[in-house]
Design a protein around this motif. Sequence first.
Motif, PDB file in Angstrom:
ATOM      1  N   CYS A  13       0.850  -1.191   0.000  1.00 38.87           N
ATOM      2  CA  CYS A  13       0.000   0.000   0.000  1.00 38.87           C
ATOM      3  C   CYS A  13       0.885   1.239   0.000  1.00 38.87           C
ATOM      4  CB  CYS A  13      -0.941  -0.014   1.206  1.00 38.87           C
ATOM      5  SG  CYS A  13      -0.111   0.132   2.799  1.00 38.87           S
ATOM      6  N   PRO A  14       0.377   2.391  -0.425  1.00 40.77           N
ATOM      7  CA  PRO A  14       1.216   3.594  -0.505  1.00 40.77           C
ATOM      8  C   PRO A  14       1.834   3.946   0.847  1.00 40.77           C
ATOM      9  CG  PRO A  14      -1.110   4.158  -0.696  1.00 40.77           C
ATOM     10  CD  PRO A  14      -1.015   2.668  -0.812  1.00 40.77           C
ATOM     11  N   LEU A  15       3.094   4.334   0.817  1.00 43.95           N
ATOM     12  CA  LEU A  15       3.826   4.685   2.033  1.00 43.95           C
ATOM     13  C   LEU A  15       4.014   6.198   2.092  1.00 43.95           C
ATOM     14  CD1 LEU A  15       5.535   4.107   4.553  1.00 43.95           C
ATOM     15  CD2 LEU A  15       7.487   3.651   3.033  1.00 43.95           C
ATOM     16  N   TYR A  16       3.505   6.809   3.134  1.00 43.20           N
ATOM     17  CA  TYR A  16       3.653   8.248   3.367  1.00 43.20           C
ATOM     18  C   TYR A  16       4.782   8.452   4.369  1.00 43.20           C
ATOM     19  CZ  TYR A  16      -0.691   8.797   0.808  1.00 43.20           C
ATOM     20  OH  TYR A  16      -1.648   8.783  -0.184  1.00 43.20           O
ATOM     21  N   VAL A  17       5.717   9.310   4.018  1.00 39.04           N
ATOM     22  CA  VAL A  17       6.959   9.454   4.776  1.00 39.04           C
ATOM     23  C   VAL A  17       7.074  10.860   5.349  1.00 39.04           C
ATOM     24  CG1 VAL A  17       9.477   9.314   4.662  1.00 39.04           C
ATOM     25  CG2 VAL A  17       8.077   7.761   3.289  1.00 39.04           C
ATOM     26  N   ASP A  18       7.326  10.934   6.645  1.00 36.87           N
ATOM     27  CA  ASP A  18       7.579  12.210   7.307  1.00 36.87           C
ATOM     28  C   ASP A  18       8.978  12.709   6.930  1.00 36.87           C
ATOM     29  OD1 ASP A  18       7.188  14.371   9.197  1.00 36.87           O
ATOM     30  OD2 ASP A  18       8.511  13.276  10.556  1.00 36.87           O
ATOM     31  N   LEU A  19       9.156  14.019   6.982  1.00 41.48           N
ATOM     32  CA  LEU A  19      10.449  14.609   6.604  1.00 41.48           C
ATOM     33  C   LEU A  19      11.339  14.878   7.811  1.00 41.48           C
ATOM     34  CD1 LEU A  19      12.468  15.958   4.684  1.00 41.48           C
ATOM     35  CD2 LEU A  19      11.034  18.024   4.751  1.00 41.48           C
ATOM     36  N   ASP A  20      10.933  15.832   8.650  1.00 43.41           N
ATOM     37  CA  ASP A  20      11.794  16.299   9.748  1.00 43.41           C
ATOM     38  C   ASP A  20      11.926  15.259  10.850  1.00 43.41           C
ATOM     39  OD1 ASP A  20      12.132  18.795   8.498  1.00 43.41           O
ATOM     40  OD2 ASP A  20      10.216  19.487   9.297  1.00 43.41           O
ATOM     41  N   GLY A  21      13.166  14.863  11.125  1.00 44.49           N
ATOM     42  CA  GLY A  21      13.426  13.871  12.156  1.00 44.49           C
ATOM     43  C   GLY A  21      13.322  12.452  11.655  1.00 44.49           C
ATOM     44  N   THR A  22      12.723  12.245  10.497  1.00 36.85           N
ATOM     45  CA  THR A  22      12.537  10.902   9.943  1.00 36.85           C
ATOM     46  C   THR A  22      13.429  10.711   8.722  1.00 36.85           C
ATOM     47  OG1 THR A  22      10.241  10.877  10.697  1.00 36.85           O
ATOM     48  CG2 THR A  22      10.866   9.259   9.035  1.00 36.85           C
ATOM     49  N   LEU A  23      13.090  11.370   7.645  1.00 31.99           N
ATOM     50  CA  LEU A  23      13.911  11.284   6.439  1.00 31.99           C
ATOM     51  C   LEU A  23      15.263  11.959   6.670  1.00 31.99           C
ATOM     52  CD1 LEU A  23      13.853  10.273   3.506  1.00 31.99           C
ATOM     53  CD2 LEU A  23      13.022  12.530   2.844  1.00 31.99           C
ATOM     54  N   THR A  24      15.243  13.080   7.361  1.00 31.23           N
ATOM     55  CA  THR A  24      16.475  13.767   7.771  1.00 31.23           C
ATOM     56  C   THR A  24      16.502  13.828   9.285  1.00 31.23           C
ATOM     57  OG1 THR A  24      17.674  15.880   7.778  1.00 31.23           O
ATOM     58  CG2 THR A  24      15.294  15.977   7.435  1.00 31.23           C
ATOM     59  N   PRO A  25      17.653  13.627   9.913  1.00 28.79           N
ATOM     60  CA  PRO A  25      17.726  13.741  11.370  1.00 28.79           C
ATOM     61  C   PRO A  25      17.568  15.181  11.842  1.00 28.79           C
ATOM     62  CG  PRO A  25      19.912  13.375  10.438  1.00 28.79           C
ATOM     63  CD  PRO A  25      18.927  13.202   9.319  1.00 28.79           C
ATOM     64  N   VAL A 172      11.036   5.627  12.626  1.00 32.57           N
ATOM     65  CA  VAL A 172      12.420   5.899  12.225  1.00 32.57           C
ATOM     66  C   VAL A 172      13.042   6.921  13.176  1.00 32.57           C
ATOM     67  CG1 VAL A 172      13.914   6.645  10.326  1.00 32.57           C
ATOM     68  CG2 VAL A 172      11.722   5.548   9.822  1.00 32.57           C
ATOM     69  N   ASN A 173      14.189   6.569  13.757  1.00 27.85           N
ATOM     70  CA  ASN A 173      14.949   7.527  14.566  1.00 27.85           C
ATOM     71  C   ASN A 173      14.092   8.116  15.692  1.00 27.85           C
ATOM     72  OD1 ASN A 173      17.319   9.028  15.143  1.00 27.85           O
ATOM     73  ND2 ASN A 173      16.482  10.813  14.085  1.00 27.85           N
ATOM     74  N   ALA A 174      13.290   7.267  16.355  1.00 26.64           N
ATOM     75  CA  ALA A 174      12.356   7.749  17.377  1.00 26.64           C
ATOM     76  C   ALA A 174      12.843   7.418  18.781  1.00 26.64           C
ATOM     77  CB  ALA A 174      10.978   7.137  17.152  1.00 26.64           C
ATOM     78  N   PRO A 175      12.465   8.252  19.773  1.00 20.49           N
ATOM     79  CA  PRO A 175      12.776   7.935  21.177  1.00 20.49           C
ATOM     80  C   PRO A 175      12.082   6.642  21.596  1.00 20.49           C
ATOM     81  CG  PRO A 175      12.084  10.228  20.935  1.00 20.49           C
ATOM     82  CD  PRO A 175      11.796   9.551  19.636  1.00 20.49           C
ATOM     83  N   SER A 176      12.629   5.992  22.589  1.00 23.00           N
ATOM     84  CA  SER A 176      12.090   4.699  23.027  1.00 23.00           C
ATOM     85  C   SER A 176      10.641   4.818  23.488  1.00 23.00           C
ATOM     86  CB  SER A 176      12.956   4.126  24.151  1.00 23.00           C
ATOM     87  OG  SER A 176      13.020   5.039  25.251  1.00 23.00           O
ATOM     88  N   GLY A 177      10.271   5.942  24.110  1.00 26.04           N
ATOM     89  CA  GLY A 177       8.898   6.132  24.564  1.00 26.04           C
ATOM     90  C   GLY A 177       7.912   6.149  23.414  1.00 26.04           C
ATOM     91  N   VAL A 178       8.305   6.764  22.290  1.00 27.96           N
ATOM     92  CA  VAL A 178       7.440   6.807  21.108  1.00 27.96           C
ATOM     93  C   VAL A 178       7.297   5.405  20.520  1.00 27.96           C
ATOM     94  CG1 VAL A 178       7.217   7.689  18.752  1.00 27.96           C
ATOM     95  CG2 VAL A 178       7.975   9.206  20.588  1.00 27.96           C
ATOM     96  N   VAL A 191      10.902  -1.021  12.826  1.00 25.77           N
ATOM     97  CA  VAL A 191      11.684  -0.014  13.557  1.00 25.77           C
ATOM     98  C   VAL A 191      13.047   0.178  12.907  1.00 25.77           C
ATOM     99  CG1 VAL A 191      12.700   0.621  15.774  1.00 25.77           C
ATOM    100  CG2 VAL A 191      10.499  -0.603  15.706  1.00 25.77           C
ATOM    101  N   PHE A 192      13.351   1.417  12.557  1.00 24.70           N
ATOM    102  CA  PHE A 192      14.699   1.811  12.131  1.00 24.70           C
ATOM    103  C   PHE A 192      15.338   2.485  13.337  1.00 24.70           C
ATOM    104  CE2 PHE A 192      12.412   1.286   8.248  1.00 24.70           C
ATOM    105  CZ  PHE A 192      13.348   0.868   7.308  1.00 24.70           C
TER     106      PHE A 192
END
Length: 496
Positions: A13-25, A172-178, A191-192
């Motif tokens: 299915c289509p994948l929607y990707v966040d930019l800030d903090g996800t695609l770029t740190p 992607v690149n998320a804190p453990s709580g998230v 999980v990345f």
Amino acid sequence: MTPSATALPPDTCPLYVDLDGTLTPSDTLHESIMLFVRSNPLNLLRMLAWLPLGKAGFKQRLADAVRPNATSLPYNEPFVDYLRSEHARGRPLVLASAADARIVRDVAEHLGVFDDTLGTNAQEDGINLSRAHKRAAIDAHARAQGHSTWAYAGNSRDDLDVWNGSTQALVVNAPSGVVASLQRSHPEAQVFERNTLSLKTVLRAIRLKQWSKNGLLFVPLLAAHSLDSELWGLLLMAFVSFGLCASATYLVNDLLDLPNDRAHRIKRHRPLASGAIGIPTAVALGVAMLVLAFALAFAVSLGFAVVLLAYTVTTLAYSLVLKRLALIDVLVLSGLYTLRIGAGAVASGVDLSNWLLAISIFLFLSLALVKRCAELEELVDEQRTLAPGRGYQPRDLASLRTMGMASGFLAVMVLALYIDSQNSQKLYVHPDMLWAAAPVLLLWVMRIWLKTGRRELHGEDPLQFALKDPFSWITLFVMGGIGLVATVGFQPGYFS
């Protein structure tokens, strides 16, 4: 679109990707703010005036003025590789971000793996595309393309609202709580891993190695041949204060110089340029260190605090404007080195010698020019025409090299003149022994310029090079030994 498209399995299915903090740190809003402030510090006031416009209006005004260069942004490479593989097998990919729509399109065009984009557009609807607004926009976009299900990749707590509407979740690149919160609703979430901020990275960001330069604060007391433990204690406190302040200003310099650092072969690996440390973290760390630095400075003395303030203001002016002015930049750099010696004199209450000042100014001007020549040598090798963020061109190299060598030789000449002065007669029993120090210093100056011409400094700070250079350490110990021999039997006094 055929009806079967609505029944695609989760991994197609289509994948929607966040930019800030996800695609770029990093965060493109923070990047834009730093670019705007870098162009003119008074733009801080302009941004305050935009706050009543709301998030969408603020982002629009800021993007009207500046936009980060998508080609130089740091990216989460393992995740980008994953997106490339998904794109190669035909999966629809959409970049969906709360950033201004123009920034989102710039990034999508640069990476070339996205089929479409969604971003904040104040002119169309005035809605900041985050949380529930982003979820609604993604759902509407997916249905318009004939899909009843969609996947989402994000990184922050704000993205939990979006994940709640998705069939497949990537974090992607998320804190453990998230991650923990997401896995309660999406136990199969992909999980990345997040690159955790280490103490080593923080120490690199504040350039702890550069604290060695602050050893210059001890020079006046050494030159005065003083062994007063109380004065040495004050100088130690002044050293820490100066180090904290210098580290804070290094962070400011790196924040303002992000585009140029990312274009540099070596500097692009710095924690801020690479995205290893976020801009808000760097700002908070810098403010904390600056506050602590001045608290220690006032504990030393009011005079030292004033000198530290002068250093801070000059350094910030250098980062904002002066570093881009040819010749002015190297004069300011040499002055900042010499100011450290003056700060040491103020902290310890020692009278500062004009001889010491003259030697310092000429020697540090020579080293500042070494740094610029080393940078220009790299430009020549890379066949580039203009140093990023600097006011020099490769054709300036011969002139700068001449100025730098002449300045280094002048420092040696001042040392030679000092040997026969009344000052040396008062402080040294055998001042004539100091003549041995002159050729040693001359050899070191000539050698570092020879290495610069041979491209052996690789654009790095000459003092940092000296710290790793065995010959430089030998030179320091030899000159210290010469000074000790000349001092044997000295009468206590000050270098006046």
